[in-house]
Design an enzyme around this catalytic site. Structure first.
Site, PDB file in Angstrom:
ATOM      1  N   GLY A   1       0.940  -0.998  -0.035  1.00  0.00           N
ATOM      2  CA  GLY A   1      -0.039   0.169  -0.117  1.00  0.00           C
ATOM      3  C   GLY A   1       0.787   1.147   0.047  1.00  0.00           C
TER       4      GLY A   1
ATOM      5  N   GLN B   1       2.750  10.020   1.256  1.00  0.00           N
ATOM      6  CA  GLN B   1       4.245   9.267   1.197  1.00  0.00           C
ATOM      7  C   GLN B   1       5.227   9.774   0.184  1.00  0.00           C
ATOM      8  OE1 GLN B   1       2.331   5.231   2.106  1.00  0.00           O
ATOM      9  NE2 GLN B   1       4.199   5.119   3.222  1.00  0.00           N
TER      10      GLN B   1
ATOM     11  N   CYS C   1       5.915  -0.050   7.035  1.00  0.00           N
ATOM     12  CA  CYS C   1       5.436   1.227   6.226  1.00  0.00           C
ATOM     13  C   CYS C   1       6.761   1.580   5.295  1.00  0.00           C
ATOM     14  CB  CYS C   1       5.159   2.386   7.151  1.00  0.00           C
ATOM     15  SG  CYS C   1       4.765   3.765   6.275  1.00  0.00           S
ATOM     16  N   LEU C   2       6.243   1.822   4.174  1.00  0.00           N
ATOM     17  CA  LEU C   2       7.397   2.044   3.300  1.00  0.00           C
ATOM     18  C   LEU C   2       8.034   3.573   3.881  1.00  0.00           C
ATOM     19  CD1 LEU C   2       5.986   1.279  -0.140  1.00  0.00           C
ATOM     20  CD2 LEU C   2       7.657   0.026   1.090  1.00  0.00           C
TER      21      LEU C   2
ATOM     22  N   HIS D   1      -4.389   1.121   7.649  1.00  0.00           N
ATOM     23  CA  HIS D   1      -3.155   1.909   7.621  1.00  0.00           C
ATOM     24  C   HIS D   1      -2.855   2.954   6.682  1.00  0.00           C
ATOM     25  CE1 HIS D   1       1.609   1.167   7.906  1.00  0.00           C
ATOM     26  NE2 HIS D   1       1.435   2.024   6.837  1.00  0.00           N
ATOM     27  N   GLU D   2      -3.522   2.576   5.363  1.00  0.00           N
ATOM     28  CA  GLU D   2      -3.380   3.758   4.370  1.00  0.00           C
ATOM     29  C   GLU D   2      -4.140   4.939   4.629  1.00  0.00           C
ATOM     30  OE1 GLU D   2      -0.588   3.252   2.656  1.00  0.00           O
ATOM     31  OE2 GLU D   2      -0.344   1.371   3.166  1.00  0.00           O
TER      32      GLU D   2
ATOM     33  N   HIS E   1      -2.603   7.223   6.999  1.00  0.00           N
ATOM     34  CA  HIS E   1      -1.732   8.071   6.471  1.00  0.00           C
ATOM     35  C   HIS E   1      -2.225   9.297   5.879  1.00  0.00           C
ATOM     36  CE1 HIS E   1       2.064   6.185   6.129  1.00  0.00           C
ATOM     37  NE2 HIS E   1       1.500   5.093   5.577  1.00  0.00           N
TER      38      HIS E   1
END
Ligand code: NI
Length: 178
Positions: A49, A54, A98-99, A140-141, A144
């Site tokens: 995701g 991000q 997380c990226l 989670h996304e 963000h």
């Protein structure tokens, strides 16, 4: 075929990762291009995701593909203005990453099932129930888009430890760049 670009992913701590993002009003060509770039960036990372903040764009847009079977066809999902409209009382715990917080993982407990409403890439309103890894990923996304990271669910000490590691990592990356 559209040209796609892998965009640089912001690393925590970054003030842009703590902002509440603005709703998308029109799905412009620019936003279509952004969503394609985000999918490409997510698959390249690789991740399941990615949220627009991000990559430094403070708009309510996420992409995801929590299909973990490498032999299955890709299942990319693009969501503009996604909202959780219902959630189960049942909870599920996954080890999240997380990226924007590379190589750090921790268990986070969230509702096991969620119903999400969003606008798809064709501008159509969609609604769907998600469970398993998809449910965790979509929550989670969406977090963000509200400036919330998975480490915000951890105890302060653990969060501070991870943040210190990220500050160090960013310093090293900056040094490598010269
Ligand atoms: Ni993330």
């Amino acid at each position: 075929m559209w040209a796609m670009t892998i965009r640089p992913i912001l690393i925590h701590p970054d003030p842009r990762l703590k902002k509440v993002c603005k709703p998308v009003e029109n799905i412009t060509g620019e936003l279509h291009a952004l969503s394609r770039d985000m999918l490409e960036t997510m698959y390249d990372a690789p991740g399941i995701g990615l949220a627009a903040p991000q990559v430094g764009i403070l708009k309510r847009l996420i992409v995801l593909d929590a299909q973990r079977d490498k032999n299955a066809p890709r299942s990319p999902v693009v969501m503009f203005n996604p909202e959780v409209i219902a959630k189960s009382e049942d909870l599920n715990t996954y080890e999240e990453g997380c990226l924007s917080i590379p190589e750090q993982y921790a268990e986070v407990t969230r509702p096991a099932e969620v119903r999400v409403r969003w606008i798809d890439a064709d501008g159509e309103e969609r609604e769907k129930d998600f469970d398993g890894l998809w449910a965790t990923c979509v929550q989670h996304e969406i977090d963000h888009l509200n400036g919330v990271l998975f480490i915000d669910y951890l105890k302060p000490l653990k969060r501070q430890l991870i943040t210190r590691k990220m500050v160090k990592l960013k310093r090293e990356l900056a040094r490598e760049k010269g």
